[in-house]
Design a protein around this motif. Sequence first.
Motif, PDB file in Angstrom:
ATOM      1  N   PRO A 111      -9.006  10.735 -10.250  1.00  0.00           N
ATOM      2  CA  PRO A 111      -9.133   9.512  -9.446  1.00  0.00           C
ATOM      3  C   PRO A 111      -7.904   8.614  -9.559  1.00  0.00           C
ATOM      4  O   PRO A 111      -7.505   7.994  -8.586  1.00  0.00           O
ATOM      5  CB  PRO A 111     -10.381   8.837 -10.004  1.00  0.00           C
ATOM      6  CG  PRO A 111     -11.182   9.945 -10.588  1.00  0.00           C
ATOM      7  CD  PRO A 111     -10.160  10.909 -11.125  1.00  0.00           C
ATOM      8  N   ASP A 112      -7.287   8.560 -10.737  1.00  0.00           N
ATOM      9  CA  ASP A 112      -6.072   7.757 -10.889  1.00  0.00           C
ATOM     10  C   ASP A 112      -4.954   8.315 -10.017  1.00  0.00           C
ATOM     11  O   ASP A 112      -4.217   7.569  -9.392  1.00  0.00           O
ATOM     12  CB  ASP A 112      -5.623   7.719 -12.355  1.00  0.00           C
ATOM     13  CG  ASP A 112      -6.565   6.904 -13.227  1.00  0.00           C
ATOM     14  OD1 ASP A 112      -7.294   6.050 -12.673  1.00  0.00           O
ATOM     15  OD2 ASP A 112      -6.579   7.132 -14.447  1.00  0.00           O
ATOM     16  N   PHE A 113      -4.834   9.633  -9.980  1.00  0.00           N
ATOM     17  CA  PHE A 113      -3.821  10.270  -9.136  1.00  0.00           C
ATOM     18  C   PHE A 113      -4.087   9.949  -7.668  1.00  0.00           C
ATOM     19  O   PHE A 113      -3.171   9.609  -6.930  1.00  0.00           O
ATOM     20  CB  PHE A 113      -3.824  11.781  -9.366  1.00  0.00           C
ATOM     21  CG  PHE A 113      -2.909  12.509  -8.434  1.00  0.00           C
ATOM     22  CD1 PHE A 113      -1.533  12.477  -8.624  1.00  0.00           C
ATOM     23  CD2 PHE A 113      -3.418  13.212  -7.353  1.00  0.00           C
ATOM     24  CE1 PHE A 113      -0.683  13.141  -7.765  1.00  0.00           C
ATOM     25  CE2 PHE A 113      -2.570  13.874  -6.479  1.00  0.00           C
ATOM     26  CZ  PHE A 113      -1.202  13.836  -6.687  1.00  0.00           C
ATOM     27  N   GLU A 114      -5.331  10.059  -7.261  1.00  0.00           N
ATOM     28  CA  GLU A 114      -5.681   9.765  -5.869  1.00  0.00           C
ATOM     29  C   GLU A 114      -5.383   8.302  -5.532  1.00  0.00           C
ATOM     30  O   GLU A 114      -4.880   8.004  -4.455  1.00  0.00           O
ATOM     31  CB  GLU A 114      -7.151  10.077  -5.611  1.00  0.00           C
ATOM     32  CG  GLU A 114      -7.446  11.558  -5.591  1.00  0.00           C
ATOM     33  CD  GLU A 114      -8.920  11.878  -5.438  1.00  0.00           C
ATOM     34  OE1 GLU A 114      -9.738  10.943  -5.316  1.00  0.00           O
ATOM     35  OE2 GLU A 114      -9.249  13.067  -5.451  1.00  0.00           O
ATOM     36  N   LYS A 115      -5.687   7.415  -6.456  1.00  0.00           N
ATOM     37  CA  LYS A 115      -5.429   5.994  -6.228  1.00  0.00           C
ATOM     38  C   LYS A 115      -3.930   5.738  -6.079  1.00  0.00           C
ATOM     39  O   LYS A 115      -3.501   5.006  -5.180  1.00  0.00           O
ATOM     40  CB  LYS A 115      -6.000   5.180  -7.382  1.00  0.00           C
ATOM     41  CG  LYS A 115      -6.004   3.702  -7.159  1.00  0.00           C
ATOM     42  CD  LYS A 115      -6.720   2.994  -8.303  1.00  0.00           C
ATOM     43  CE  LYS A 115      -6.805   1.513  -8.051  1.00  0.00           C
ATOM     44  NZ  LYS A 115      -7.490   0.802  -9.128  1.00  0.00           N
ATOM     45  N   LEU A 116      -3.115   6.353  -6.923  1.00  0.00           N
ATOM     46  CA  LEU A 116      -1.663   6.207  -6.826  1.00  0.00           C
ATOM     47  C   LEU A 116      -1.150   6.782  -5.514  1.00  0.00           C
ATOM     48  O   LEU A 116      -0.282   6.195  -4.867  1.00  0.00           O
ATOM     49  CB  LEU A 116      -0.981   6.901  -8.007  1.00  0.00           C
ATOM     50  CG  LEU A 116      -1.107   6.211  -9.360  1.00  0.00           C
ATOM     51  CD1 LEU A 116      -0.536   7.100 -10.459  1.00  0.00           C
ATOM     52  CD2 LEU A 116      -0.402   4.868  -9.341  1.00  0.00           C
ATOM     53  N   GLU A 165      -1.957   4.407  -2.716  1.00  0.00           N
ATOM     54  CA  GLU A 165      -1.061   3.242  -2.762  1.00  0.00           C
ATOM     55  C   GLU A 165       0.324   3.595  -2.223  1.00  0.00           C
ATOM     56  O   GLU A 165       0.932   2.800  -1.507  1.00  0.00           O
ATOM     57  CB  GLU A 165      -0.964   2.684  -4.182  1.00  0.00           C
ATOM     58  CG  GLU A 165      -2.228   2.002  -4.668  1.00  0.00           C
ATOM     59  CD  GLU A 165      -2.655   0.852  -3.774  1.00  0.00           C
ATOM     60  OE1 GLU A 165      -1.789   0.058  -3.331  1.00  0.00           O
ATOM     61  OE2 GLU A 165      -3.863   0.745  -3.502  1.00  0.00           O
ATOM     62  N   GLU A 166       0.824   4.789  -2.557  1.00  0.00           N
ATOM     63  CA  GLU A 166       2.119   5.223  -2.041  1.00  0.00           C
ATOM     64  C   GLU A 166       2.074   5.371  -0.521  1.00  0.00           C
ATOM     65  O   GLU A 166       3.006   4.952   0.174  1.00  0.00           O
ATOM     66  CB  GLU A 166       2.534   6.553  -2.670  1.00  0.00           C
ATOM     67  CG  GLU A 166       2.999   6.436  -4.098  1.00  0.00           C
ATOM     68  CD  GLU A 166       3.418   7.779  -4.670  1.00  0.00           C
ATOM     69  OE1 GLU A 166       3.894   8.650  -3.916  1.00  0.00           O
ATOM     70  OE2 GLU A 166       3.266   7.962  -5.887  1.00  0.00           O
ATOM     71  N   VAL A 167       1.000   5.944  -0.012  1.00  0.00           N
ATOM     72  CA  VAL A 167       0.851   6.110   1.427  1.00  0.00           C
ATOM     73  C   VAL A 167       0.786   4.743   2.105  1.00  0.00           C
ATOM     74  O   VAL A 167       1.426   4.527   3.137  1.00  0.00           O
ATOM     75  CB  VAL A 167      -0.391   6.965   1.768  1.00  0.00           C
ATOM     76  CG1 VAL A 167      -0.694   6.949   3.253  1.00  0.00           C
ATOM     77  CG2 VAL A 167      -0.199   8.398   1.282  1.00  0.00           C
ATOM     78  N   LYS A 168       0.031   3.812   1.527  1.00  0.00           N
ATOM     79  CA  LYS A 168      -0.065   2.464   2.094  1.00  0.00           C
ATOM     80  C   LYS A 168       1.306   1.796   2.141  1.00  0.00           C
ATOM     81  O   LYS A 168       1.670   1.168   3.135  1.00  0.00           O
ATOM     82  CB  LYS A 168      -1.041   1.613   1.274  1.00  0.00           C
ATOM     83  CG  LYS A 168      -2.492   1.912   1.547  1.00  0.00           C
ATOM     84  CD  LYS A 168      -3.433   1.200   0.611  1.00  0.00           C
ATOM     85  CE  LYS A 168      -3.331  -0.288   0.623  1.00  0.00           C
ATOM     86  NZ  LYS A 168      -4.331  -0.954  -0.224  1.00  0.00           N
ATOM     87  N   THR A 169       2.082   1.945   1.074  1.00  0.00           N
ATOM     88  CA  THR A 169       3.416   1.356   1.014  1.00  0.00           C
ATOM     89  C   THR A 169       4.306   1.942   2.111  1.00  0.00           C
ATOM     90  O   THR A 169       5.011   1.203   2.809  1.00  0.00           O
ATOM     91  CB  THR A 169       4.049   1.593  -0.370  1.00  0.00           C
ATOM     92  OG1 THR A 169       3.213   0.993  -1.365  1.00  0.00           O
ATOM     93  CG2 THR A 169       5.449   1.011  -0.459  1.00  0.00           C
ATOM     94  N   GLU A 170       4.276   3.260   2.272  1.00  0.00           N
ATOM     95  CA  GLU A 170       5.082   3.909   3.309  1.00  0.00           C
ATOM     96  C   GLU A 170       4.641   3.485   4.707  1.00  0.00           C
ATOM     97  O   GLU A 170       5.475   3.257   5.585  1.00  0.00           O
ATOM     98  CB  GLU A 170       5.014   5.436   3.172  1.00  0.00           C
ATOM     99  CG  GLU A 170       5.739   5.974   1.967  1.00  0.00           C
ATOM    100  CD  GLU A 170       7.213   5.614   1.956  1.00  0.00           C
ATOM    101  OE1 GLU A 170       7.885   5.748   3.002  1.00  0.00           O
ATOM    102  OE2 GLU A 170       7.694   5.185   0.895  1.00  0.00           O
ATOM    103  N   LEU A 171       3.349   3.360   4.922  1.00  0.00           N
ATOM    104  CA  LEU A 171       2.846   2.932   6.224  1.00  0.00           C
ATOM    105  C   LEU A 171       3.251   1.492   6.533  1.00  0.00           C
ATOM    106  O   LEU A 171       3.591   1.170   7.678  1.00  0.00           O
ATOM    107  CB  LEU A 171       1.327   3.086   6.299  1.00  0.00           C
ATOM    108  CG  LEU A 171       0.814   4.524   6.363  1.00  0.00           C
ATOM    109  CD1 LEU A 171      -0.704   4.555   6.242  1.00  0.00           C
ATOM    110  CD2 LEU A 171       1.266   5.213   7.633  1.00  0.00           C
TER     111      LEU A 171
END
Length: 64
Positions: A8-13, A16-22
């Motif tokens: 779950p921590d990996f998925e959360k990270l 967050e990375e996808v949100k930042t790129e978007l």
Amino acid sequence: MEELRKEPDFEKLFIEEVKTELKKELASLKEQEIQISKTLSEKYGDGTINLETGKFTKVSAPSA
């Protein structure tokens, strides 16, 4: 059990990375929109574009 906690921590990270790129992509698209709008205004004057028909309607300057 430890492995289950890491996933779950990996998925959360990852999310967050996808949100930042978007967010970066959205900012870039907004800047492109502003530049295109300026270019069109300089070329054709102020107006509106009907996105369905592609028709440009020039806006008259208010009389003083």
